[in-house]
Enzyme design. Structure first.
Site, short mmCIF file in Angstrom:
data_model
loop_
_atom_site.label_atom_id
_atom_site.label_comp_id
_atom_site.label_asym_id
_atom_site.label_seq_id
_atom_site.Cartn_x
_atom_site.Cartn_y
_atom_site.Cartn_z
N SER A 36 0.92 -1.27 0.05
CA SER A 36 -0.13 0.03 0.15
C SER A 36 0.92 1.12 0.02
O SER A 36 0.36 2.37 -0.19
CB SER A 36 -0.92 0.13 1.30
OG SER A 36 -0.12 -0.31 2.50
N ASP A 324 -3.43 8.03 7.51
CA ASP A 324 -4.34 7.36 8.54
C ASP A 324 -3.75 6.43 9.54
O ASP A 324 -2.52 6.82 9.87
CB ASP A 324 -5.38 6.59 7.75
CG ASP A 324 -4.48 5.36 6.66
OD1 ASP A 324 -3.44 4.96 6.90
OD2 ASP A 324 -5.00 4.86 5.73
N HIS A 327 -0.95 4.67 7.10
CA HIS A 327 0.03 5.11 5.84
C HIS A 327 0.32 6.54 6.07
O HIS A 327 -0.21 7.45 6.85
CB HIS A 327 -1.01 4.93 4.77
CG HIS A 327 -1.45 3.69 4.56
ND1 HIS A 327 -2.86 3.22 4.77
CD2 HIS A 327 -0.74 2.57 4.10
CE1 HIS A 327 -2.97 1.94 4.53
NE2 HIS A 327 -1.70 1.35 4.23
#
Length: 359
Positions: A36, A324, A327
């Site tokens: 990610s 978040d 991340h």
């Protein structure tokens, strides 16, 4: 209305390009593999729950578009490709990316992907590192040779040898596997053994990429996982970070560095530079250039989860290290990219300008 939106998007892209340290020479292409941290939207096209193609993700991306990147704007891979004067590297799973003659690279990264098949089973993600290499194999053997400029195999081999291969993988093997109490992995492997297992798997993938023509590698280690909001919350630490998690990750980074040195000698003609977000993360935590280094800019449950759909994030996103629960913000991505692009201490033994000049 559509025309106005398009004009604003074009203007935003232009302003972004003008503000970056563009370089006069660039690699022919950049191929991105990972999780990610560098996913450019591949999960949008997968039958998987883990996605970020909704607001407020992408709020600072040109045009405010939620592309499927797990941040508020660009990733460090995006910054690097732009600073070399290349386009934003498109996700391979988007069918539009292979409809034209794309010779500038593809992004194979997928959120929740890992090095170990067991890690991917947790989130039912089919895009393990091995699968990503399989997709690149198809790109090399089928798509690229179909383009007029690569009818000559020598031309393709030459461009592949000069292209950059950026890899960021391993975080989920710790977050979703080793440190998950629902699995027995930590009981079966001590930190040294688990790091060896991961580095061996990553080494195999790097060798496969080399066999397909890759020569210039930027392989990133793992950052300070113990300082992410989700780990701090789960482990209920009173200090800045969960240092037991950081120490395990540090072992992986040390072994990865040794592995890359070994591959430099065994894979003739290949050059490896290692990106180390761990050291940069420590620097940021100890001497913060950000006002907030613990709490996320957005996310459900005060750091326990991802941003909720249409949630209103923090106003000054440049002041936050984390976007978040796990991340980084675009500002953090840009800092890592800049240090790696032409700085010292993060990408070693060569920064990317030096790697570009390497024959």
């Amino acid at each position: 209305m559509a025309k106005t939106t398009l004009t604003l998007l074009t203007l935003a892209l232009l302003l972004l390009l003008l503000s970056t340290p563009a370089h006069s020479t660039s690699p022919p292409a950049i191929y991105v593999f990972g999780d990610s941290a560098v996913d450019a939207g591949n999960n949008n096209f997968l039958d998987i729950e883990i996605k970020s193609n909704f607001a407020p993700y992408g709020i600072d991306y040109p045009g405010g578009v939620a592309t499927g990147r797990f941040t508020n704007g660009l990733t460090f891979a995006d910054f690097i490709s732009q600073w070399f004067g290349l386009m934003l590297i498109p996700p391979i799973m988007d069918g539009h990316s292979t409809q034209g003659a794309n010779t500038k690279g593809f992004n194979y990264a997928s959120a929740a992907a890992g090095l170990l098949p067991k890690t991917c089973e947790v989130t039912k993600n089919p895009m393990s590192m091995g699968k990503q290499v399989e997709l690149f194999t198809k790109t090399v053997n089928e798509y690229l040779p179909s383009l007029p400029m690569y009818k000559d195999k020598a031309a393709l081999s030459s461009d592949l040898s000069k292209s950059f291969f950026l890899v960021h993988m391993g975080s989920n093997d710790y977050m979703l596997n080793y440190f998950d109490p629902n699995f027995s992995t930590a009981k079966e492997h001590n930190p040294e053994q688990f790091a060896d297992l991961l580095v061996t798997e990553l080494g195999k993938s790097l060798e496969e990429l080399s066999n397909l023509g890759a020569r210039k590698f930027i392989v990133f280690g793992i950052g300070l996982l113990g300082c992410t909001p989700v780990v701090i919350d789960k482990m209920k630490v009173e200090t800045k970070c969960a240092e037991s998690v950081n120490e395990a990750v540090k072992i992986f980074n040390t072994k990865l560095e040794a592995k890359l040195v070994q591959l430099c000698s065994t894979l003739k003609g290949s050059t490896f530079t290692m990106g180390n977000p761990y050291n940069l993360g420590r620097e940021v935590m100890d001497n913060p250039g950000f006002k907030e280094t613990r709490k996320p800019c957005c996310g459900s449950g005060d750091g326990k989860g991802p941003c909720s759909r249409n949630q209103v994030p923090c106003q000054d996103r440049t002041a936050y290290k984390f976007w978040d629960f796990t991340h980084p913000t675009q500002a953090t991505h840009e800092l890592l990219a800049k240090k790696c692009f032409d700085g010292t201490g993060v990408c070693t033994p060569l920064n990317l300008i030096e790697l570009m000049q390497k024959i």
